[in-house]
Structure formats: C-alpha cells, structure tokens
Design a protein around this motif. Structure first.
Motif, PDB file in Angstrom:
ATOM      1  N   ARG A  15       0.830  -1.202   0.000  1.00  0.00           N
ATOM      2  CA  ARG A  15       0.000   0.000   0.000  1.00  0.00           C
ATOM      3  C   ARG A  15       0.871   1.262   0.000  1.00  0.00           C
ATOM      4  O   ARG A  15       0.580   2.221  -0.698  1.00  0.00           O
ATOM      5  CB  ARG A  15      -0.934  -0.010   1.215  1.00  0.00           C
ATOM      6  CG  ARG A  15      -1.909   1.174   1.255  1.00  0.00           C
ATOM      7  CD  ARG A  15      -2.886   1.006   2.394  1.00  0.00           C
ATOM      8  NE  ARG A  15      -3.713   2.183   2.563  1.00  0.00           N
ATOM      9  CZ  ARG A  15      -4.817   2.430   1.877  1.00  0.00           C
ATOM     10  NH1 ARG A  15      -5.237   1.559   0.970  1.00  0.00           N
ATOM     11  NH2 ARG A  15      -5.521   3.515   2.097  1.00  0.00           N
ATOM     12  N   ARG A  16       1.938   1.245   0.783  1.00  0.00           N
ATOM     13  CA  ARG A  16       2.844   2.389   0.800  1.00  0.00           C
ATOM     14  C   ARG A  16       3.480   2.583  -0.582  1.00  0.00           C
ATOM     15  O   ARG A  16       3.593   3.719  -1.046  1.00  0.00           O
ATOM     16  CB  ARG A  16       3.929   2.195   1.859  1.00  0.00           C
ATOM     17  CG  ARG A  16       5.006   3.275   1.852  1.00  0.00           C
ATOM     18  CD  ARG A  16       6.040   3.049   2.925  1.00  0.00           C
ATOM     19  NE  ARG A  16       5.539   3.429   4.223  1.00  0.00           N
ATOM     20  CZ  ARG A  16       5.612   4.669   4.716  1.00  0.00           C
ATOM     21  NH1 ARG A  16       6.155   5.643   3.999  1.00  0.00           N
ATOM     22  NH2 ARG A  16       5.148   4.944   5.907  1.00  0.00           N
ATOM     23  N   GLN A  17       3.874   1.500  -1.225  1.00  0.00           N
ATOM     24  CA  GLN A  17       4.447   1.597  -2.566  1.00  0.00           C
ATOM     25  C   GLN A  17       3.452   2.220  -3.539  1.00  0.00           C
ATOM     26  O   GLN A  17       3.796   3.082  -4.358  1.00  0.00           O
ATOM     27  CB  GLN A  17       4.857   0.207  -3.057  1.00  0.00           C
ATOM     28  CG  GLN A  17       5.461   0.207  -4.461  1.00  0.00           C
ATOM     29  CD  GLN A  17       5.519  -1.180  -5.069  1.00  0.00           C
ATOM     30  OE1 GLN A  17       4.558  -1.958  -4.946  1.00  0.00           O
ATOM     31  NE2 GLN A  17       6.623  -1.492  -5.722  1.00  0.00           N
ATOM     32  N   THR A  23       1.458   9.317  -5.708  1.00  0.00           N
ATOM     33  CA  THR A  23       1.850  10.671  -5.325  1.00  0.00           C
ATOM     34  C   THR A  23       2.683  11.321  -6.412  1.00  0.00           C
ATOM     35  O   THR A  23       2.431  12.465  -6.814  1.00  0.00           O
ATOM     36  CB  THR A  23       2.631  10.645  -4.007  1.00  0.00           C
ATOM     37  OG1 THR A  23       1.772  10.189  -2.957  1.00  0.00           O
ATOM     38  CG2 THR A  23       3.161  12.026  -3.648  1.00  0.00           C
ATOM     39  N   ALA A  24       3.679  10.605  -6.914  1.00  0.00           N
ATOM     40  CA  ALA A  24       4.546  11.147  -7.960  1.00  0.00           C
ATOM     41  C   ALA A  24       3.760  11.414  -9.240  1.00  0.00           C
ATOM     42  O   ALA A  24       3.938  12.455  -9.889  1.00  0.00           O
ATOM     43  CB  ALA A  24       5.696  10.182  -8.228  1.00  0.00           C
ATOM     44  N   LEU A  25       2.857  10.510  -9.590  1.00  0.00           N
ATOM     45  CA  LEU A  25       2.097  10.668 -10.831  1.00  0.00           C
ATOM     46  C   LEU A  25       1.090  11.808 -10.743  1.00  0.00           C
ATOM     47  O   LEU A  25       0.924  12.572 -11.696  1.00  0.00           O
ATOM     48  CB  LEU A  25       1.386   9.352 -11.178  1.00  0.00           C
ATOM     49  CG  LEU A  25       2.314   8.225 -11.654  1.00  0.00           C
ATOM     50  CD1 LEU A  25       1.569   6.893 -11.672  1.00  0.00           C
ATOM     51  CD2 LEU A  25       2.874   8.547 -13.032  1.00  0.00           C
ATOM     52  N   VAL A  26       0.419  11.939  -9.593  1.00  0.00           N
ATOM     53  CA  VAL A  26      -0.549  13.034  -9.438  1.00  0.00           C
ATOM     54  C   VAL A  26       0.166  14.373  -9.426  1.00  0.00           C
ATOM     55  O   VAL A  26      -0.311  15.363  -9.996  1.00  0.00           O
ATOM     56  CB  VAL A  26      -1.407  12.854  -8.170  1.00  0.00           C
ATOM     57  CG1 VAL A  26      -2.305  14.057  -7.955  1.00  0.00           C
ATOM     58  CG2 VAL A  26      -2.254  11.599  -8.271  1.00  0.00           C
ATOM     59  N   ALA A  27       1.328  14.443  -8.777  1.00  0.00           N
ATOM     60  CA  ALA A  27       2.090  15.697  -8.756  1.00  0.00           C
ATOM     61  C   ALA A  27       2.477  16.113 -10.172  1.00  0.00           C
ATOM     62  O   ALA A  27       2.518  17.304 -10.491  1.00  0.00           O
ATOM     63  CB  ALA A  27       3.339  15.536  -7.891  1.00  0.00           C
ATOM     64  N   SER A  35      -3.711   7.824 -14.460  1.00  0.00           N
ATOM     65  CA  SER A  35      -4.193   6.544 -14.984  1.00  0.00           C
ATOM     66  C   SER A  35      -3.920   5.453 -13.963  1.00  0.00           C
ATOM     67  O   SER A  35      -2.788   5.308 -13.488  1.00  0.00           O
ATOM     68  CB  SER A  35      -3.482   6.224 -16.305  1.00  0.00           C
ATOM     69  OG  SER A  35      -3.565   4.841 -16.602  1.00  0.00           O
ATOM     70  N   MET A  36      -4.939   4.705 -13.629  1.00  0.00           N
ATOM     71  CA  MET A  36      -4.749   3.581 -12.711  1.00  0.00           C
ATOM     72  C   MET A  36      -3.802   2.553 -13.324  1.00  0.00           C
ATOM     73  O   MET A  36      -3.059   1.889 -12.601  1.00  0.00           O
ATOM     74  CB  MET A  36      -6.097   2.953 -12.356  1.00  0.00           C
ATOM     75  CG  MET A  36      -7.004   3.886 -11.565  1.00  0.00           C
ATOM     76  SD  MET A  36      -6.344   4.288  -9.929  1.00  0.00           S
ATOM     77  CE  MET A  36      -6.923   2.887  -8.976  1.00  0.00           C
ATOM     78  N   GLN A  37      -3.816   2.430 -14.642  1.00  0.00           N
ATOM     79  CA  GLN A  37      -2.897   1.520 -15.303  1.00  0.00           C
ATOM     80  C   GLN A  37      -1.450   1.935 -15.066  1.00  0.00           C
ATOM     81  O   GLN A  37      -0.573   1.100 -14.820  1.00  0.00           O
ATOM     82  CB  GLN A  37      -3.179   1.458 -16.799  1.00  0.00           C
ATOM     83  CG  GLN A  37      -2.332   0.430 -17.550  1.00  0.00           C
ATOM     84  CD  GLN A  37      -2.648  -0.991 -17.112  1.00  0.00           C
ATOM     85  OE1 GLN A  37      -3.773  -1.459 -17.257  1.00  0.00           O
ATOM     86  NE2 GLN A  37      -1.656  -1.703 -16.568  1.00  0.00           N
ATOM     87  N   ASP A  38      -1.193   3.251 -15.126  1.00  0.00           N
ATOM     88  CA  ASP A  38       0.164   3.742 -14.888  1.00  0.00           C
ATOM     89  C   ASP A  38       0.613   3.460 -13.454  1.00  0.00           C
ATOM     90  O   ASP A  38       1.771   3.107 -13.212  1.00  0.00           O
ATOM     91  CB  ASP A  38       0.255   5.237 -15.188  1.00  0.00           C
ATOM     92  CG  ASP A  38       0.182   5.534 -16.674  1.00  0.00           C
ATOM     93  OD1 ASP A  38       0.391   4.604 -17.477  1.00  0.00           O
ATOM     94  OD2 ASP A  38      -0.091   6.704 -17.027  1.00  0.00           O
ATOM     95  N   VAL A  39      -0.295   3.642 -12.494  1.00  0.00           N
ATOM     96  CA  VAL A  39       0.045   3.340 -11.099  1.00  0.00           C
ATOM     97  C   VAL A  39       0.327   1.848 -10.945  1.00  0.00           C
ATOM     98  O   VAL A  39       1.313   1.444 -10.309  1.00  0.00           O
ATOM     99  CB  VAL A  39      -1.083   3.772 -10.142  1.00  0.00           C
ATOM    100  CG1 VAL A  39      -0.727   3.422  -8.697  1.00  0.00           C
ATOM    101  CG2 VAL A  39      -1.356   5.268 -10.253  1.00  0.00           C
ATOM    102  N   ALA A  42       3.680   0.969 -12.416  1.00  0.00           N
ATOM    103  CA  ALA A  42       4.786   1.438 -11.585  1.00  0.00           C
ATOM    104  C   ALA A  42       5.038   0.516 -10.397  1.00  0.00           C
ATOM    105  O   ALA A  42       6.150   0.481  -9.860  1.00  0.00           O
ATOM    106  CB  ALA A  42       4.505   2.857 -11.089  1.00  0.00           C
ATOM    107  N   CYS A  43       4.006  -0.227 -10.000  1.00  0.00           N
ATOM    108  CA  CYS A  43       4.117  -1.107  -8.833  1.00  0.00           C
ATOM    109  C   CYS A  43       4.221  -2.582  -9.210  1.00  0.00           C
ATOM    110  O   CYS A  43       4.252  -3.448  -8.324  1.00  0.00           O
ATOM    111  CB  CYS A  43       2.906  -0.903  -7.914  1.00  0.00           C
ATOM    112  SG  CYS A  43       2.779   0.763  -7.261  1.00  0.00           S
ATOM    113  N   GLY A  44       4.237  -2.893 -10.521  1.00  0.00           N
ATOM    114  CA  GLY A  44       4.301  -4.279 -10.943  1.00  0.00           C
ATOM    115  C   GLY A  44       3.035  -5.052 -10.660  1.00  0.00           C
ATOM    116  O   GLY A  44       3.071  -6.251 -10.356  1.00  0.00           O
ATOM    117  N   LEU A  45       1.888  -4.348 -10.735  1.00  0.00           N
ATOM    118  CA  LEU A  45       0.599  -4.962 -10.445  1.00  0.00           C
ATOM    119  C   LEU A  45      -0.311  -4.899 -11.664  1.00  0.00           C
ATOM    120  O   LEU A  45      -0.065  -4.128 -12.590  1.00  0.00           O
ATOM    121  CB  LEU A  45      -0.085  -4.231  -9.285  1.00  0.00           C
ATOM    122  CG  LEU A  45       0.583  -4.252  -7.917  1.00  0.00           C
ATOM    123  CD1 LEU A  45      -0.118  -3.287  -6.976  1.00  0.00           C
ATOM    124  CD2 LEU A  45       0.569  -5.656  -7.343  1.00  0.00           C
TER     125      LEU A  45
END
Length: 198
Positions: A15-17, A23-27, A35-39, A42-45
């Motif tokens: 969750r922290r990851q 945070t970085a993407l929204v900034a 994009s939820m896909q981008d998040v 970024a987390c390998g999910l």
C-alpha cells in the motif's frame, strides 16, 4: 510475474508503494491525468490487483492525501509546537524538503475547487481545520486571531507557488522568514509573545 512480485510484499508495504507511486504521478499530471494503469505498472501490479489495495481511483487519491498529512504530523512532532511562529517555521522547513509533495497539494487544491472533484470535501474540511488550529494558536499573539490565521495561510500558499514556479532561484525558508517579520510584528501580534496590553 506480477503475481510473484505481489506476493513478496506484505499488504502495508504494498500500500505504501502504491501511495508513493500515485503521489509522484498526481504531482506530475494532476488527478484527472492519473491513470490507474500507470500506477499499477509502476508497482508491478495489474489494475485489479491495485484496486484490491485501494478500492477505487477516488480511494487512492484520499489515501495519498491522508498519508501526506500523517507524514507531516510525524515530521513536525507530536504534539506539534504550540508557539504559532515556531509551528509555521517548522511547516515551511518541512515543505522546503519536499517540492513534489507541495506541488501535489497545490495541483489538487486547485482542481478540487470543482464541486464534483473527489477531493473537494477533503480540502474544504482540511482548510477549515487548518484555519481553526492557527486561529487558536494566534489568540495569545493577536487581537484579531482569525485574520492573522488567514494571512498566514495566504502568505504561505502564495510563497510556495512562487517557489514551485522557480525553485532554483527561490529560497522558500528565507522568503517565509522575511514575511513572518511583517506578519508577527505590529500592535496586534509579536514574534511568538503575547501582545502587550495598553
């Protein structure tokens, strides 16, 4: 592959990851450009794997905001400084170390002025909470504590925008200290000391 990577991290760490990636993407892009896909990438999910941890895109946004507030409270101290000027200085010093987070809040605060934004209520409640807290701390040093609290918020927000626009040539802490000399001077406020009665 994604399933194996997901199994390596306990849920709180995952969750922290996710929050840090979001945070970085929204900034960088704002909430509407997130994009939820981008998040997830970024987390390998997968996106369903991401939603398992945050529920929804709106839930992710609120988690990001609440995480930032909790981190700031920890950094500043619990309890925080009870002296208004010392608290403001601590907040500015903290923000000066995290331009991406300050940018995130600046972007979302502006976006959330729209009533249908998922963080609209969060920012409205947060603004009122900050105003109430600063007003209470301003009572010993100002005859008009709410007015001083509003001036502090406006000054801090304005200086942060100038700093974000030109960070290389702007010293946020120095600018705040110069502004604080004016905010905490005069007949109704002093530098952290109660105004003298006449």
């Amino acid at each position: 592959m994604a399933r194996r990577e997901r199994s390596r991290l306990p849920a709180p760490e995952r969750r922290r990851q996710i929050i840090e990636a979001a945070t970085a993407l929204v900034a960088e892009r704002g909430f509407w450009g997130l994009s939820m896909q981008d998040v997830a990438d970024a987390c390998g999910l997968t996106v369903p794997g991401l939603l398992h941890h945050v529920g929804s895109k709106d839930g992710l946004l609120i988690a990001v905001l609440e995480h930032r507030d909790a981190e700031d409270h920890r950094a500043i101290g619990d309890p925080p400084p009870s002296d208004l000027r010392a608290l403001c200085a601590a907040l500015v010093r903290r923000n000066a170390t995290q331009p991406e987070i300050v940018r995130l809040f600046a972007v979302l605060a502006a976006e959330s002025l729209a009533p249908d934004h998922p963080a609209h209520d969060y920012f409205a409640a947060r603004q009122q909470g900050v105003l109430d807290a600063l007003t209470a701390l301003a009572k010993p040093v100002s005859a008009r504590p709410e007015a001083l609290a509003r001036q502090i918020i406006a000054t801090m927000d304005g200086l942060q925008l100038q700093w974000l626009r030109a960070p290389a040539g702007t010293d946020l802490v120095a600018m705040w200290e110069a502004a604080a000399q004016m905010l905490f001077a005069g007949p109704t406020a002093s530098a952290g000391r109660p105004a003298r009665s006449r």
